[in-house]
Design an enzyme around this catalytic site. Sequence first.
Site, PDB file in Angstrom:
ATOM      1  N   GLU A 182       0.816  -1.208   0.000  1.00 54.41           N
ATOM      2  CA  GLU A 182       0.000   0.000   0.000  1.00 54.41           C
ATOM      3  C   GLU A 182       0.853   1.262   0.000  1.00 54.41           C
ATOM      4  O   GLU A 182       1.497   1.592   0.999  1.00 54.41           O
ATOM      5  CB  GLU A 182      -0.926   0.039   1.218  1.00 54.41           C
ATOM      6  N   GLU A 277     -11.955   2.293   4.067  1.00 55.59           N
ATOM      7  CA  GLU A 277     -10.845   2.672   4.933  1.00 55.59           C
ATOM      8  C   GLU A 277     -10.898   4.171   5.233  1.00 55.59           C
ATOM      9  O   GLU A 277     -10.082   4.963   4.763  1.00 55.59           O
ATOM     10  CB  GLU A 277      -9.531   2.290   4.245  1.00 55.59           C
TER      11      GLU A 277
END
Length: 302
Positions: A182, A277
Amino acid sequence: MERRKFIERASLATALTAIYPFGSNVYGANSKHKFNHIYAPHFGMFRHTAGGDLIAQIDFMAEHGFRALEDNGMMGRSIEDQNKIAKALERRDMKMGVFVIDGGDNWKKSLTTGKQEFSDNFLDTCKKAVEVAKRTGAKWMTVVPGFYERNLPIGIQTAHVIEVLKKASDIFEPHGLTMVLEPLSDTPELFLRYSDQTYSICKAVGSPACKILYDAYHMQRNEGDLLANIDKCWSEIAYIQVGDNPGRKEPGTGEINYLNLFKHLYNKDYRGIIGMEHGLSEGGEAGEKKLIQAYLNSDKFN
């Protein structure tokens, strides 16, 4: 169920029925409306309505059309809790999304340094993550390589990261598991920040066990041009997360056109999980209603 919680849930259902009189995903499994995408909330997103119990929160998510769960802190939970969560997800026919491979403070114990102690700690944690994934039914695990190492050229740092990720891939690949790298925007000190940078690392590792977690919030902040960059990196993207910018709240609270983004992903035949998220722009039950509404609005592209 406690009488107070029953009344609270009934009140939420009544309010949403007034908005969607002909049925929608907010009514639960028997609703006429189904989300096009598999959206994954995390624990705490519906705590004001569903209560603090983790299993009750999973039930609430399922009843309102959400078909997956994320839990970054899964590795820190007891085996008992991991098993309970797994059983609840199976009962509700929900998928387990990402959890973070966390073997300590990854922000400081950086894989960019090439130091053996950091590599050993990371690989040992990867082995533990395999067992967590087996218990919970997870297929994807988030990896953050750590901070930029100012004393080393970027090419050397990249080589260090690739080397250790190849070893990690050897751990995950036999189990059909995928670590997703990520790129983040939290601080410029982070090594991994851009989609093309992550793409090149995944290509160099060359394993189905090493792919990209594309978080639209972070990528909007770092590079923009979301749809074009998704297309360029598509072969290496295995997982999507979202959050609007600025603020990192639900879709519709910032500058990202999530209706177009979700449509674009769907038209590319993406049927994987989209992790929620982000936080909520409003507190309490009202904020949780607003959150559900935001995903209903952004999912209306068919």
